[in-house]
Write an enzyme that holds these catalytic residues in place. Structure first.
Site, PDB file in Angstrom:
ATOM      1  N   GLU A 135      -5.378  -4.440  11.061  1.00  0.00           N
ATOM      2  CA  GLU A 135      -4.372  -3.385  11.209  1.00  0.00           C
ATOM      3  C   GLU A 135      -4.668  -2.564  12.466  1.00  0.00           C
ATOM      4  OE1 GLU A 135      -2.344  -2.274   7.286  1.00  0.00           O
ATOM      5  OE2 GLU A 135      -4.162  -1.106   7.404  1.00  0.00           O
ATOM      6  N   GLY A 153       2.596   2.673  10.816  1.00  0.00           N
ATOM      7  CA  GLY A 153       3.613   3.716  10.674  1.00  0.00           C
ATOM      8  C   GLY A 153       4.327   4.088  11.955  1.00  0.00           C
ATOM      9  N   LYS A 205      -0.001   4.243  -0.378  1.00  0.00           N
ATOM     10  CA  LYS A 205      -0.681   5.453   0.105  1.00  0.00           C
ATOM     11  C   LYS A 205      -0.436   6.597  -0.892  1.00  0.00           C
ATOM     12  CE  LYS A 205      -0.209   3.553   4.697  1.00  0.00           C
ATOM     13  NZ  LYS A 205      -0.099   3.759   6.129  1.00  0.00           N
ATOM     14  N   HIS A 225      -9.508   1.469   4.988  1.00  0.00           N
ATOM     15  CA  HIS A 225      -8.240   1.719   5.681  1.00  0.00           C
ATOM     16  C   HIS A 225      -8.484   2.732   6.798  1.00  0.00           C
ATOM     17  CE1 HIS A 225      -4.171   2.975   6.551  1.00  0.00           C
ATOM     18  NE2 HIS A 225      -3.759   1.863   5.954  1.00  0.00           N
ATOM     19  N   GLU A 280      -6.889   5.198   7.729  1.00  0.00           N
ATOM     20  CA  GLU A 280      -6.666   6.601   7.350  1.00  0.00           C
ATOM     21  C   GLU A 280      -7.902   7.159   6.637  1.00  0.00           C
ATOM     22  OE1 GLU A 280      -2.962   5.965   5.329  1.00  0.00           O
ATOM     23  OE2 GLU A 280      -2.025   5.471   7.253  1.00  0.00           O
ATOM     24  N   SER A 305       3.362  -1.618  10.532  1.00  0.00           N
ATOM     25  CA  SER A 305       4.810  -1.667  10.786  1.00  0.00           C
ATOM     26  C   SER A 305       5.448  -3.010  10.431  1.00  0.00           C
ATOM     27  CB  SER A 305       5.130  -1.285  12.237  1.00  0.00           C
ATOM     28  OG  SER A 305       4.801   0.081  12.442  1.00  0.00           O
ATOM     29  N   ASN A 336       0.861  -1.188   0.000  1.00  0.00           N
ATOM     30  CA  ASN A 336       0.000   0.000   0.000  1.00  0.00           C
ATOM     31  C   ASN A 336       0.897   1.237   0.000  1.00  0.00           C
ATOM     32  OD1 ASN A 336      -1.861   2.003   0.459  1.00  0.00           O
ATOM     33  ND2 ASN A 336      -2.261   1.433   2.597  1.00  0.00           N
TER      34      ASN A 336
END
Ligand code: PGA
Length: 246
Positions: free
Chosen positions: A166, A172, A13, A99, A101, A204, A11
């Site tokens: 996740e 991250g 992003k 996701h 985000e 991560s 991914n």
């Protein structure tokens, strides 16, 4: 050796540019060659570069392509959005949905469910992301959060989608749950959606920890952000995936 392939989903992003997308797709597809019976790699660059990735691949490439989102409607007045069938047209077989985000920007469980239905109807395999926040983790509410995120997904055709667990606090951050916690969360997801559900871990994952994470009995693969950007670390994770030996 595993009978089902190990999934590695890259991914990107909102990172990269056209030359990097092309060179990554070409190099990772070449590296995948010998491992492609055991490892399935899905490259999810920014949507505007999907056709660049496609153009860089030889005929019969093993590298698959995916998008990072799609709209729940099949067409219409949705300025700036992309439909599932457009992504299919561009060369995608997969789409990441829900996701964290995007959920942080307001995407709801209902929307994720609607997008999954549209994506599957168009012929894309959704990769649906779920996971708890740090506060929820610390309050030991992981299973309750997962239950809420998964409940709408129970009516989706089994085997037609992947789940990515996740934990938001692991994304991250350089932090990961313990292997016991990862296995427990994956088992819980399978107990809700069915034992045949492929559950990937994300948050991560990198070249140093992929071997241990992918060796976990409940882990069907990994969704990788930052560490997927470099060809070298991606290829190292492909090697880990191909030798996970289960
Ligand atoms: P990360 O991101 O690997 O950079 O933690 C994973 C993700 O957000 O999918």
């Amino acid at each position: 050796m595993t009978q089902t392939p190990t999934w590695l989903i890259a991914n990107w992003k909102m990172n990269g540019d056209a030359p990097r997308v092309r060179s990554w797709a070409f190099a990772v597809n070449a590296a995948l060659g010998a491992h492609s019976a055991h490892v399935k790699v899905v490259f999810c660059p920014p949507a505007v570069y999907i056709t660049d990735a496609m153009a860089a691949l030889p005929p019969n490439a093993q590298l698959a392509l995916g998008a990072q989102n799609c709209h729940a409607a099949s067409k219409g007045a949705h300025t700036g959005e992309l439909s599932a069938s457009m992504l299919l047209d561009a060369g995608c077989d997969y789409v990441i949905l829900g996701h964290s985000e995007r959920r942080a920007a307001g995407e709801t469980d209902d929307q994720v469910h609607a997008k999954a239905l549209t994506a599957m109807a168009a012929g894309l395999m959704p990769v649906i992301c779920v996971g708890e926040s740090l506060a929820e983790y610390e309050q030991k509410r992981t299973n309750a959060v997962l239950n809420a995120q998964l409940s709408l997904l129970e009516d989706l055709p089994r085997g037609g989608y992947l789940i990515a667990y996740e934990p938001i606090w692991a994304i991250g951050s350089g932090r990961t749950p313990s292997m016991t916690e990862i296995n427990a969360a994956h088992s819980h997801i399978k107990s809700v959606l069915g034992s045949e559900t492929a559950v990937l871990y994300g948050g991560s994952v990198n070249a140093a920890n992929a071997g241990e994470i992918l060796a976990q009995s409940q882990v069907a693969g990994a969704l990788i952000g930052g560490a997927s950007l470099e060809i070298e670390s991606m290829c190292a994770m492909i090697t880990s995936a191909s030798t996970r030996g289960k």
